[in-house]
Design an enzyme around this catalytic site. Sequence first.
Site, PDB file in Angstrom:
ATOM      1  CG  HIS A  82      49.867  50.463  51.584  1.00 28.43           C
ATOM      2  ND1 HIS A  82      48.881  49.615  52.008  1.00 28.43           N
ATOM      3  CD2 HIS A  82      49.776  50.465  50.248  1.00 28.43           C
ATOM      4  CE1 HIS A  82      48.223  49.133  50.978  1.00 28.43           C
ATOM      5  NE2 HIS A  82      48.752  49.636  49.891  1.00 28.43           N
TER       6      HIS A  82
ATOM      7  CB  CYS B 227      49.604  44.011  48.351  1.00 28.49           C
ATOM      8  SG  CYS B 227      48.398  44.515  47.114  1.00 28.49           S
TER       9      CYS B 227
ATOM     10  CG  HIS C 152      52.023  48.811  46.676  1.00 29.59           C
ATOM     11  ND1 HIS C 152      52.240  47.933  47.718  1.00 29.59           N
ATOM     12  CD2 HIS C 152      50.685  49.019  46.622  1.00 29.59           C
ATOM     13  CE1 HIS C 152      51.073  47.604  48.261  1.00 29.59           C
ATOM     14  NE2 HIS C 152      50.117  48.264  47.620  1.00 29.59           N
TER      15      HIS C 152
ATOM     16  CG  HIS D   9      47.216  52.334  46.382  1.00 32.43           C
ATOM     17  ND1 HIS D   9      46.958  51.503  45.320  1.00 32.43           N
ATOM     18  CD2 HIS D   9      47.621  51.530  47.393  1.00 32.43           C
ATOM     19  CE1 HIS D   9      47.192  50.252  45.672  1.00 32.43           C
ATOM     20  NE2 HIS D   9      47.605  50.241  46.937  1.00 32.43           N
TER      21      HIS D   9
ATOM     22  CG  HIS E 252      53.028  63.209  48.359  1.00 34.44           C
ATOM     23  ND1 HIS E 252      51.827  63.827  48.070  1.00 34.44           N
ATOM     24  CD2 HIS E 252      53.577  62.857  47.177  1.00 34.44           C
ATOM     25  CE1 HIS E 252      51.672  63.861  46.756  1.00 34.44           C
ATOM     26  NE2 HIS E 252      52.715  63.275  46.190  1.00 34.44           N
TER      27      HIS E 252
ATOM     28  CD  GLU F  76      44.373  49.870  48.695  1.00 37.74           C
ATOM     29  OE1 GLU F  76      44.878  49.842  49.824  1.00 37.74           O
ATOM     30  OE2 GLU F  76      44.381  48.883  47.933  1.00 37.74           O
TER      31      GLU F  76
END
Length: 118
Positions: free
Chosen positions: A14, A25, A29, A31, A69, A108
């Site tokens: 995201h 952020c 990136h 998680h 994914h 996360e």
Amino acid sequence: MFRITKEFHFSASHQLTSLPPEHQCARLHGHNYIVEVELSAEALNEHGFVRDYHELAPLKQYIDETFDHRHLNDVLGHDRVTAECLAQHFYIWCKARLPETTAVRVSETAKTWAEYRP
């Protein structure tokens, strides 16, 4: 009150584009997310359950097919894809199918959790 929880995992990317460009952020990136759904009931059913854990299989399928994914901005159609927004999204999805749903938590990282509990 009886409470049960079940945990689900998925990996996704995201980007929080409303943040300043120097914020980590704001960059693309990902998680390894953990989703924990909580169900509650004042009384147990005839089998002694709040809800049979096997009945949460549709949530696993939804997460696997829709979120795992994937780029969450595309999945949810906006750029505010925070753990808080995900917790609310999964709560609404679960509550419509599992009326005993009382909260959803999303992690996360190993040290951070967001919870939606109306």
